[in-house]
Every structure is written in C-alpha cells, then in structure tokens.
Design a protein around this motif. Structure first.
Motif, PDB file in Angstrom:
ATOM      1  N   UNK A 172       0.830  -1.204   0.000  1.00 37.06           N
ATOM      2  CA  UNK A 172       0.000   0.000   0.000  1.00 37.06           C
ATOM      3  C   UNK A 172       0.866   1.256   0.000  1.00 37.06           C
ATOM      4  N   UNK A 173       1.923   1.255   0.814  1.00 39.57           N
ATOM      5  CA  UNK A 173       2.817   2.418   0.883  1.00 39.57           C
ATOM      6  C   UNK A 173       3.447   2.695  -0.479  1.00 39.57           C
ATOM      7  N   UNK A 174       3.984   1.656  -1.105  1.00 39.47           N
ATOM      8  CA  UNK A 174       4.638   1.844  -2.407  1.00 39.47           C
ATOM      9  C   UNK A 174       3.613   2.228  -3.472  1.00 39.47           C
ATOM     10  N   UNK A 175       2.445   1.630  -3.421  1.00 44.86           N
ATOM     11  CA  UNK A 175       1.411   1.958  -4.402  1.00 44.86           C
ATOM     12  C   UNK A 175       1.021   3.430  -4.331  1.00 44.86           C
ATOM     13  N   UNK A 176       0.913   3.974  -3.120  1.00 50.99           N
ATOM     14  CA  UNK A 176       0.627   5.405  -2.990  1.00 50.99           C
ATOM     15  C   UNK A 176       1.764   6.231  -3.574  1.00 50.99           C
ATOM     16  N   UNK A 177       2.998   5.769  -3.372  1.00 51.71           N
ATOM     17  CA  UNK A 177       4.147   6.553  -3.818  1.00 51.71           C
ATOM     18  C   UNK A 177       4.230   6.635  -5.336  1.00 51.71           C
ATOM     19  N   UNK A 178       3.772   5.583  -6.027  1.00 49.95           N
ATOM     20  CA  UNK A 178       3.879   5.558  -7.495  1.00 49.95           C
ATOM     21  C   UNK A 178       2.531   5.765  -8.175  1.00 49.95           C
ATOM     22  N   UNK A 179       1.504   6.130  -7.415  1.00 50.44           N
ATOM     23  CA  UNK A 179       0.165   6.257  -8.006  1.00 50.44           C
ATOM     24  C   UNK A 179       0.147   7.219  -9.191  1.00 50.44           C
ATOM     25  N   UNK A 180       0.992   8.245  -9.147  1.00 50.25           N
ATOM     26  CA  UNK A 180       1.031   9.195 -10.250  1.00 50.25           C
ATOM     27  C   UNK A 180       1.472   8.597 -11.571  1.00 50.25           C
ATOM     28  N   UNK A 181       2.113   7.415 -11.523  1.00 48.72           N
ATOM     29  CA  UNK A 181       2.540   6.739 -12.750  1.00 48.72           C
ATOM     30  C   UNK A 181       1.392   5.971 -13.396  1.00 48.72           C
ATOM     31  N   UNK A 182       0.255   5.911 -12.725  1.00 45.88           N
ATOM     32  CA  UNK A 182      -0.899   5.173 -13.233  1.00 45.88           C
ATOM     33  C   UNK A 182      -2.107   6.112 -13.298  1.00 45.88           C
ATOM     34  N   UNK A 183      -2.122   6.996 -14.289  1.00 50.15           N
ATOM     35  CA  UNK A 183      -3.161   8.038 -14.337  1.00 50.15           C
ATOM     36  C   UNK A 183      -4.568   7.502 -14.568  1.00 50.15           C
ATOM     37  N   UNK A 184      -4.682   6.243 -15.022  1.00 51.21           N
ATOM     38  CA  UNK A 184      -6.022   5.691 -15.256  1.00 51.21           C
ATOM     39  C   UNK A 184      -6.609   5.028 -14.026  1.00 51.21           C
ATOM     40  N   UNK A 185      -5.869   5.053 -12.898  1.00 50.04           N
ATOM     41  CA  UNK A 185      -6.459   4.636 -11.646  1.00 50.04           C
ATOM     42  C   UNK A 185      -5.776   3.454 -10.992  1.00 50.04           C
TER      43      UNK A 185
END
Length: 375
Positions: A172-185
């Motif tokens: 979850x921590x890493x997913x939040x950190x890279x969420x901007x790399x997945x603009x479709x959600x």
C-alpha cells in the motif's frame, strides 16, 4: 538528533513535468536547510494559531506522496526551511493543475475533453505511517516498475513473507508513492487469504472491479465471461491493481489484466509458485525489520521514551522478532499506558507473558489485527 521521523525522504515517482519540478525543488530546499527531521519541522511550525505545529505525518506526506499537499502545509514547510514562498506558490499551482488534468506540463490540453469521461478509480486504502526500514525493497519495486514500462506484457509482482511481516503495508505504501505513474487509476481488493471464513469469489471481485471501471454488469455472467469483460475494459489503460492477501494463484488468475501498461501487485504469505511459473510474476520476499529499522519504527510510534530506555527497546525488538505488526501492537500498549516505564511493561523485570508483551500470539492463533493489510 538529526534523524528523519519516518526514514529516508524518498521522492514520489511522478510524471516528468510540473509535478517533478515541484518535488525536486521541495526536496532540494530540505537538503539545503540541513535535512531537519520531521519532529524538528513540527516544532518550527508552531504558531499562536497552531500551538502544536503541523503534524509530523502531514509534513512527511508533503514530501513523499504523489499528490501535492494542501497549500497551507506546503507554505509553512517552505517558510520554516527559508524558501521563497511566492516561487513555491507558482510551482504548487502548476503541480496541482497537472495532477488534476493528468497533464505533465501543467498546461491546457491540446484537444477538447470528451463529452463523457471514463471513471478513474482510486481504491487504495490509507497508507500506514510511520513507515520505515523497507527502502531496499522499495528500490527493487521501483526497478521492476521501470522494467515493466519497456515490456510488451503486463508486469506482475508478488510480495511474500510470514503473517505480520508487513507485506500489505509495503504494498500500500509503495502503491501510494507511485500512483502518479498510473493516471487511469488504481484497483484494490482484500482477498482475505489470512482471515477465517470464505474469501470473496472471483465473480464478486470482478463485478466490483467492473463497477469501478464504469460497467454496470447486468446480468453478471460466468466468471470467465466477467474476466474477459474486465480485460477488455482495462485494455489500453495504465492502471495499478493491488490484490492483497491472496491464498492461492487460482484466486488471482482471473483478476490479471491481459495487456501491457498495467502493473499487478500481489501479497501472500504463500509462495504462489504457479503465479511465477505460468504468469511470469516476480517474487520478492519480506523478512523481519533489522534492529535499527525496528528501533526507528518504535521511536516514530512512541517518541523519545525509546532513547531513554534503549536496553528495554532492544529487548522488545528481539521479543517481537522484528515483526512490524507486533511492534505496532506493543507500541500501542506503551502509548495507552504512557505513564508506565517501558521497562515495567516490556523489560526483563516484567512477567514474560504474551499478554504483557503484546508481541507473541498464542500458538495456532495468528494475530488478527489489520492495518491496511498489516501482514
């Protein structure tokens, strides 16, 4: 003491452009100011209106989350670090505009927006803070993400390890950190592989995912038909799919997208060998925190009491086996009984019972505490 409250301040992975400019300048300002700790920044932000200062967790999030923090928080951080508030206001506005429109340069789109927008799900559960001790694994995940962008197939990453070791917290921590790399959600589901009772069926999960993607799915159809419909919906989109607490590869199989551009992150206490053999998943195994990281986690949770009772703190880390979940349970007990010395609660003079330590579960009865997937 010159320590960061929550470990190394990693820059979030965001698209090149206005967001990158904002975070680069913010981190450069922090470096130029001597890298004060989050607790030091909290003290510096104390005012008559805010006598306790800005919460250290909020300050930390302003540096590492892929979404710019509220301007009031950023402005105070810039002010106490000696930066140019007006210049950062411009950087912040461009970054917010960029994040709102998924436009790296923060400039207006070259073509009109479509009349109907496809839903962009943001289903990640809240991050677990403080978070520390997993920088090498985050770096390896970053590398796999970069590798995945060059692949002609979808990337699947499997995080394995014992219950309570922090698999889901890392995911979850890493997913939040890279969420901007997945603009479709980002899609998320807890498959409840470590919980008693029946896990959610493939049909239930696929229907929920399709609803999040804007598909009403009426009637649902067979699991295979739903999986095909799901793959069609997600095709051509850059999305992160987090499948938490999987019990088996079969539970995961129908939930895998079929096209590149997506990254699937799976957590499980089992090895899920078929996921590696048949679907090319990359497996990363988590172990306990080392002593330094475990002490830092306790310091972040409990505060300076740890430095006043270092011998007890090291004994507590040993008794908890470096397991993040057990350490959090022990820290909660210490905070709830703040007037009681740690040596009384956890030291050698305390009765060595499981109830006292809060660290070791009864045999055959795994701890059921759930931080966003604390295991």
């Amino acid at each position: 003491m010159g320590r960061h409250l929550m470990g190394r301040l990693s820059r979030p992975l965001v698209p090149t452009g206005a967001l990158t400019d904002f975070y680069e300048q913010l981190h450069a300002l922090h470096l130029a100011a001597g890298q004060p700790s989050m607790r030091r920044l909290q003290r510096l932000t104390r005012t008559d209106r805010r006598p306790t200062g800005i919460n250290p967790t909020s300050i930390h999030a302003a540096f590492v989350r892929p979404y710019p923090a509220r301007w009031e928080v950023v402005a105070e951080i810039v002010r106490v670090l000696g930066g140019d508030v007006d210049r950062f206001a411009t950087l912040w506005r461009r970054a917010r505009h960029c994040q709102a429109r998924d436009d790296p340069d923060g400039s207006p789109p070259a073509r009109p927006e479509p009349a109907t927008r496809v839903p962009v799900p943001r289903e990640l559960p809240p991050d677990v803070l403080p978070f520390t001790g997993r920088d090498p694994l985050c770096d390896r995940l970053d590398g796999l993400l970069t590798e995945g962008t060059d692949r002609a197939a979808m990337m699947t990453v499997l995080l394995t390890g014992a219950s309570g070791v922090g698999k889901s917290a890392l995911a979850v921590h890493w997913a939040h950190r890279v969420a901007g790399r997945f603009p479709d959600g980002q899609l998320y589901v807890d498959l409840r592989g470590e919980d008693p009772g029946e896990p959610p069926s493939a049909t239930e999960v696929l229907v929920a995912f399709l609803h999040a993607l804007g598909d009403t799915v009426d009637p649902p159809g067979t699991p295979a038909a739903l999986a095909a419909r799901y793959r069609t919906r997600i095709s051509g989109r850059r999305m992160l799919v987090l499948l938490d607490n999987a019990a088996s590869a079969e539970q995961v199989r129908l939930l895998l997208p079929g096209s590149p551009g997506c990254l699937v992150l799976v957590t499980s206490r089992d090895s899920l060998a078929p996921l590696v053999v048949r679907h090319g998943a990359r497996r990363l195994e988590l172990g306990p925190l080392d002593t330094g990281a475990a002490i830092e986690l306790l310091r972040d949770l409990i505060g300076d009491r740890i430095d006043a009772e270092t011998e007890t703190a090291h004994a507590l880390v040993q008794r908890c086996g470096g397991q993040p979940l057990a350490l959090r349970v022990a820290a909660e007990r210490a905070m709830a009984l703040g007037s009681v010395p740690l040596s009384t609660l956890f030291g050698a003079t305390a009765a060595p019972t499981r109830r006292t330590t809060g660290c070791t579960p009864e045999p055959r009865r795994p701890v059921r505490v759930r931080l966003p997937g604390g295991g």
